[in-house]
Design a protein around this motif. Structure first.
Motif, short mmCIF file in Angstrom:
data_model
loop_
_atom_site.label_atom_id
_atom_site.label_comp_id
_atom_site.label_asym_id
_atom_site.label_seq_id
_atom_site.Cartn_x
_atom_site.Cartn_y
_atom_site.Cartn_z
N UNK A 391 0.83 -1.21 0.00
CA UNK A 391 0.00 0.00 0.00
C UNK A 391 0.86 1.26 0.00
N UNK A 392 1.84 1.33 0.89
CA UNK A 392 2.66 2.53 0.99
C UNK A 392 3.55 2.72 -0.24
N UNK A 393 4.11 1.63 -0.75
CA UNK A 393 4.92 1.75 -1.97
C UNK A 393 4.06 2.13 -3.17
N UNK A 394 2.83 1.65 -3.21
CA UNK A 394 1.94 2.00 -4.32
C UNK A 394 1.65 3.49 -4.35
N UNK A 395 1.41 4.07 -3.18
CA UNK A 395 1.16 5.52 -3.12
C UNK A 395 2.44 6.29 -3.42
N UNK A 396 3.58 5.80 -2.89
CA UNK A 396 4.85 6.50 -3.14
C UNK A 396 5.19 6.50 -4.62
#
Length: 538
Positions: A391-396
């Motif tokens: 999730x966090x890498x996708x937003x980053x």
């Protein structure tokens, strides 16, 4: 537009239709539009998007295939399967294989822009991709012969692929009306990220279940698709509206009248590149620094996400499949592809209602860098399980899609006539992180002393990857600040010089014989606007 001019425009289309109907053999069919319901500029955007899908699929497929190609002690994710030959390459040799592409890619950025400016972007873009596809077909043979032959092959692939982005910028300088510039460009440049979405999982599936023992099928499939795309590009892709044999008169006049005649050189004109003024321009340096900083994070993640999932996210390692690793690596780029297209639509809308080009470019560049830095930091501290890490890498990664509507098409704003050359210059700087960033990341994230697979082992890796993400976030912030200070959306004075006529014998074959027709059209008032399926006149 008065009645006489309107009738002249209508008669021109009628004469062209009658001329095409008299052609015999394949030339008759060449006059038919293979995408008749879509305006030519949007056909170009869609097919160039497919071209960039191939560009990145051909670039990153090795990142997944090498997991199965190399002895498992030196690879980064998943378990080996298949019956194809496995190589005992060292970690250093694997690093050279993965980084070799960028050494060739670096050296054809500026030449690619110059060639596209002189001869037209159509052939430069098409040949760059089809030659990379042909070389990709030779990858299994090269790998089975020698690791050093494979490295040389990858350098050569990068050499041909390096011309693609400058060539496409040169094409859009002549095809994209200012009001649609962000929209058309982002449709086109969403291709690389769609390529990642397709290439990561499909390469993993082919490694696991493909023909010829597994990993060789990756290169045969993607190479063949790249060659097939070239034939579609040959039908749809053209360097300018003037050289397109099937574009309607209405759309052609709309594009040529929307793009200021002083902004781009036609095929019959030549203008010397003001190198000194380019390299001393604050606006150019703003794009160059932003391009470098953006690509530091982009290439670090592109090449190291599988490694990060294995080393720092224990739940991914427990699942252990190369296919699942490919799927997890693709999800951030799916988000990125969606945000790239959305940002292009939003940019053109904001420019049309209230904001200047300079303001819009700075807003979207800042959103890209801020979003990327914030969520990379969050991932470094909280990305300890599969869900939170993905999730966090996708937003980053997705946040960096805003840059496509920011600095990444700013070349077309500040110097449309030299857009291909400028893209070559800034993308040269942006290529350096391709082989420096991953090396720095892997030098920080080193094998810990703790027992492999233990909680302390993953905790040590999480701390090391946190340092990698902090470094990328700091570089993002630096790039944002430089762009906010020096960036501009206005055409620069050095890009407004007066071109000189070029003799017909020096033109590319597709542009010869256009001067008489262009001369007639230049005397006609432009069509006010073209809407697909209708023609509105003023």
């Amino acid at each position: 537009m008065d009645e006489k001019t309107y009738l002249l425009s209508e008669s021109t289309d009628l004469e062209l239709s009658q001329k095409h109907s008299k052609k015999k053999g394949w030339r008759r069919y060449w006059s038919y539009d293979c995408l008749p319901c879509i305006p030519a500029r949007y056909s170009l955007a869609l097919v160039s998007c497919l071209g960039f899908v191939n560009v990145y699929a051909l670039r990153v497929n090795l990142s997944v295939a090498i997991v199965q190609m190399v002895n498992s002690t030196t690879t980064t994710l998943g378990n080996q399967s298949g019956t194809a030959e496995v190589f005992d390459w060292s970690s250093q040799q694997v690093g050279w294989v993965l980084g070799a592409f960028f050494y060739g890619y670096l050296f054809t950025q500026i030449p690619g822009g110059l060639l596209a400016t002189k001869y037209g972007g159509r052939w430069v873009f098409g040949i760059g991709i089809v030659m990379t596809a042909l070389l990709t077909l030779l990858t299994p043979l090269a790998a089975q012969t020698s690791v050093y032959l494979l490295i040389a092959l990858r350098v050569l692939e990068g050499f041909f692929e390096g011309v693609t982005f400058p060539a496409m910028h040169s094409i859009w300088a002549k095809w994209a009306p200012p009001a649609e510039r962000s929209r058309l460009s982002t449709i086109s440049y969403a291709g690389p990220h769609i390529g990642n979405v397709i290439s990561f999982p499909l390469s993993a599936v082919l490694c696991e279940y493909g023909f010829d023992g597994g990993w060789p099928s990756v290169f045969y499939v993607f190479g063949a698709v790249g060659i097939l795309w070239f034939f579609l590009w040959f039908l749809v892709g053209f360097s300018s509206p003037a050289s397109h044999p099937r574009i309607s008169t209405a759309e052609r006049d709309f594009i040529e009248s929307s793009i200021d005649a002083n902004q781009t050189t036609t095929a019959q004109e030549k203008m010397d590149v003001p190198w000194l003024k380019i390299f001393t321009s604050p606006a150019v340096w703003a794009i160059t620094v932003a391009h470098f900083c953006n690509n530091w994070g982009f290439y670090t993640l592109l090449t190291c996400i599988p490694t990060y999932f294995k080393q720092a996210v224990p739940t991914v390692q427990l699942q252990g499949s190369i296919v699942m690793g490919g799927v997890y690596s693709a999800i951030p780029y799916m988000v990125l592809a969606v945000l790239v297209i959305a940002s292009g639509l939003a940019t053109d809308f904001l420019r049309s209602i209230c904001l200047s080009t300079t303001t819009v470019r700075k807003i979207f560049t800042s959103a890209s860098f801020l979003g990327g830095s914030i969520f990379l930091l969050l991932c470094g501290y909280f990305g300890t399980d599969t869900l939170s890490a993905v999730l966090l890498l996708s937003v980053a990664v997705g946040s960096t899609g805003f840059s496509l509507a920011g600095f990444n098409i700013n070349h077309l704003d500040i110097a449309p006539r030299f857009a291909g050359v400028l893209m070559g210059i800034t993308n040269s700087a942006g290529t350096i992180p391709g082989f420096v960033g991953p090396v720095v990341a892997k030098s920080i994230a080193v094998e810990p002393a703790a027992a492999k697979g233990s909680p302390a082992y993953y905790a040590a890796f999480q701390e090391e990857w946190r340092e990698v993400f902090i470094l990328s976030a700091e570089i993002y912030i630096f790039g944002m600040l430089i762009y906010l200070i020096l960036g501009s959306g206005q055409e620069q004075p050095w890009a407004q010089g007066k071109p000189t006529k070029q003799p017909p014998e020096t033109l590319a074959p597709e542009d010869r014989g256009k001067s008489v027709e262009n001369g007639l059209r230049s005397k006609m008032p432009p069509l006010a606007r073209i809407v697909p399926g209708t023609v509105q006149v003023s």
